[in-house]
Design an enzyme around this catalytic site. Sequence first.
Site, PDB file in Angstrom:
ATOM      1  N   THR A  41     -50.008   7.204  29.724  1.00 47.47           N
ATOM      2  CA  THR A  41     -49.654   6.928  28.331  1.00 47.47           C
ATOM      3  C   THR A  41     -50.610   7.566  27.337  1.00 47.47           C
ATOM      4  O   THR A  41     -50.195   8.002  26.262  1.00 47.47           O
ATOM      5  CB  THR A  41     -49.669   5.394  28.106  1.00 47.47           C
ATOM      6  OG1 THR A  41     -48.820   4.802  29.080  1.00 47.47           O
ATOM      7  CG2 THR A  41     -49.196   5.022  26.729  1.00 47.47           C
ATOM      8  N   SER A  81     -49.218   7.599  36.412  1.00 53.42           N
ATOM      9  CA  SER A  81     -50.162   7.331  37.503  1.00 53.42           C
ATOM     10  C   SER A  81     -49.514   6.620  38.687  1.00 53.42           C
ATOM     11  O   SER A  81     -50.123   6.506  39.746  1.00 53.42           O
ATOM     12  CB  SER A  81     -51.377   6.564  36.995  1.00 53.42           C
ATOM     13  OG  SER A  81     -51.095   5.206  36.830  1.00 53.42           O
ATOM     14  N   SER A  82     -48.276   6.179  38.541  1.00 49.75           N
ATOM     15  CA  SER A  82     -47.575   5.622  39.705  1.00 49.75           C
ATOM     16  C   SER A  82     -47.354   6.713  40.751  1.00 49.75           C
ATOM     17  O   SER A  82     -47.124   6.415  41.925  1.00 49.75           O
ATOM     18  CB  SER A  82     -46.212   5.059  39.307  1.00 49.75           C
ATOM     19  OG  SER A  82     -46.384   4.149  38.261  1.00 49.75           O
ATOM     20  N   ASP A 128     -51.967   2.302  35.400  1.00 51.16           N
ATOM     21  CA  ASP A 128     -51.373   1.578  36.533  1.00 51.16           C
ATOM     22  C   ASP A 128     -52.179   1.703  37.833  1.00 51.16           C
ATOM     23  O   ASP A 128     -52.370   0.720  38.542  1.00 51.16           O
ATOM     24  CB  ASP A 128     -49.936   2.046  36.781  1.00 51.16           C
ATOM     25  CG  ASP A 128     -48.992   1.569  35.678  1.00 51.16           C
ATOM     26  OD1 ASP A 128     -49.410   0.726  34.868  1.00 51.16           O
ATOM     27  OD2 ASP A 128     -47.833   2.037  35.640  1.00 51.16           O
ATOM     28  N   THR A 170     -59.922  -3.957  38.579  1.00 45.96           N
ATOM     29  CA  THR A 170     -58.534  -4.233  38.931  1.00 45.96           C
ATOM     30  C   THR A 170     -57.748  -4.287  37.633  1.00 45.96           C
ATOM     31  O   THR A 170     -58.240  -4.824  36.635  1.00 45.96           O
ATOM     32  CB  THR A 170     -58.433  -5.635  39.597  1.00 45.96           C
ATOM     33  OG1 THR A 170     -59.276  -5.630  40.747  1.00 45.96           O
ATOM     34  CG2 THR A 170     -57.034  -5.973  40.030  1.00 45.96           C
ATOM     35  N   THR A 198     -60.360 -10.920  50.237  1.00 46.91           N
ATOM     36  CA  THR A 198     -59.683 -12.065  49.631  1.00 46.91           C
ATOM     37  C   THR A 198     -58.639 -11.617  48.607  1.00 46.91           C
ATOM     38  O   THR A 198     -58.842 -10.630  47.903  1.00 46.91           O
ATOM     39  CB  THR A 198     -60.664 -13.040  48.952  1.00 46.91           C
ATOM     40  OG1 THR A 198     -59.887 -14.031  48.240  1.00 46.91           O
ATOM     41  CG2 THR A 198     -61.595 -12.364  47.965  1.00 46.91           C
ATOM     42  N   GLN A 199     -57.534 -12.331  48.558  1.00 44.12           N
ATOM     43  CA  GLN A 199     -56.517 -12.002  47.566  1.00 44.12           C
ATOM     44  C   GLN A 199     -56.859 -12.584  46.188  1.00 44.12           C
ATOM     45  O   GLN A 199     -56.162 -12.318  45.213  1.00 44.12           O
ATOM     46  CB  GLN A 199     -55.112 -12.384  48.017  1.00 44.12           C
ATOM     47  CG  GLN A 199     -54.945 -13.783  48.547  1.00 44.12           C
ATOM     48  CD  GLN A 199     -53.547 -14.013  49.125  1.00 44.12           C
ATOM     49  OE1 GLN A 199     -52.755 -14.641  48.465  1.00 44.12           O
ATOM     50  NE2 GLN A 199     -53.267 -13.538  50.314  1.00 44.12           N
TER      51      GLN A 199
HETATM   52  N1  ASP Z   1     -47.225   3.944  33.632  1.00 46.36           N
HETATM   53  C1  ASP Z   1     -48.379   4.448  32.938  1.00 46.36           C
HETATM   54  C2  ASP Z   1     -49.280   5.106  33.949  1.00 46.36           C
HETATM   55  O1  ASP Z   1     -49.969   4.446  34.673  1.00 46.36           O
HETATM   56  C3  ASP Z   1     -49.075   3.358  32.219  1.00 46.36           C
HETATM   57  C4  ASP Z   1     -50.330   3.801  31.498  1.00 46.36           C
HETATM   58  O2  ASP Z   1     -50.568   4.962  31.284  1.00 46.36           O
HETATM   59  O3  ASP Z   1     -51.113   2.947  31.124  1.00 46.36           O
HETATM   60  O4  ASP Z   1     -49.291   6.312  34.033  1.00 46.36           O
END
Ligand code: ASP
Length: 342
Positions: free
Chosen positions: A15, A60-61, A92, A167, A278-279
Amino acid sequence: MKNKTHILLIYTGGTIGMVKDYKSGALKAFDFDKMSKHIPELAQLDCSIDAVSFDKPIDSSNMNPDHWAKIATLIEENYEDHDGFVVLHGSDTMSYTASALSFMLENLAKPVIFTGSQLPIGDLRTDAKENLITSIQIAALQKKGKPVIQEVGLYFEYKLYRGNRTTKINAEHFQAFTSLNHPPLAESGVHLKVFDEYLMQRKSVKRFLVHKELDSNVMILKLFPGLNRAVVQSVLGTPNLKALVLETYGAGNAPTDHWLLEDLGKAMKNGLHIVNVTQCSGGSVILGQYKTSEQLKELQIINGKDITTEAAITKLMYLLGSGFSHKLFKTVFETSLRGEMQ
Ligand code: ASP
């Protein structure tokens, strides 16, 4: 006259590098060469800034170990000529990338600061400008001719954290990250305060090494009430699986069902490395504190202590990729390599 510090901005996507097309309302990646047009404030910073961008910026996904190697290569190639690095990245998976890079960059003596934003640079209420400008300022900090930060950090919403301790906790708030097991390294307010006592202390000057071989034959299995044997067996039976992060309850606890311990034990005998993490977002695995973790301890499961899942999975990839011997694996994993655990 004092030489200006040289910062390299690496834009990977996310973003932060987007602007809103006010006609259509859609977000689109902006041309990074025209960065100063969008952030004229950059001209006021007391450092010189070079920028490189992924050919195709990504959400970033879509990050993966090949992209991590690309970031590591850019840092390696520009290491001598720059005093610090700022990596613009989608939020992400930023904690995974920051963790991975912390392992890949051994003996790092310069700052590598990850940042991003919840709103694009072109948005009126954007958090991108503050995150970017302060990240550059942090990367440019010097004391007695040496960088103040000599590790991989993550800066977001007024706080600099150790990257491999973070995290993502919120998809909505500007404060998107936390680091519950390690205090912030710096805080930005009226003054930019660095907490020296929490920074990585380099004991000796060693040659900077970049490791790009990562092995992704790894998996995360999160326990939940009702997890059944068929599912566990199918995970453990994954072809070529070499290591598993087992996300347990609380202080490292798991059900005491005989079948679970039998299946985990068998997989370990067959060479699978299993790490107990640990979760919970904060706190630590304490094997043996409860009856429900005693048997895991007896199995000689690797103790992930207070490591995050993001750091655990990337540490596994790094250790497997570096070919650490099976015998030493548990000891090496249980040792803090980059400040990622107690
Ligand atoms: N979906 C976006 C990414 O991780 C969200 C962000 O940029 O914060 O690329």
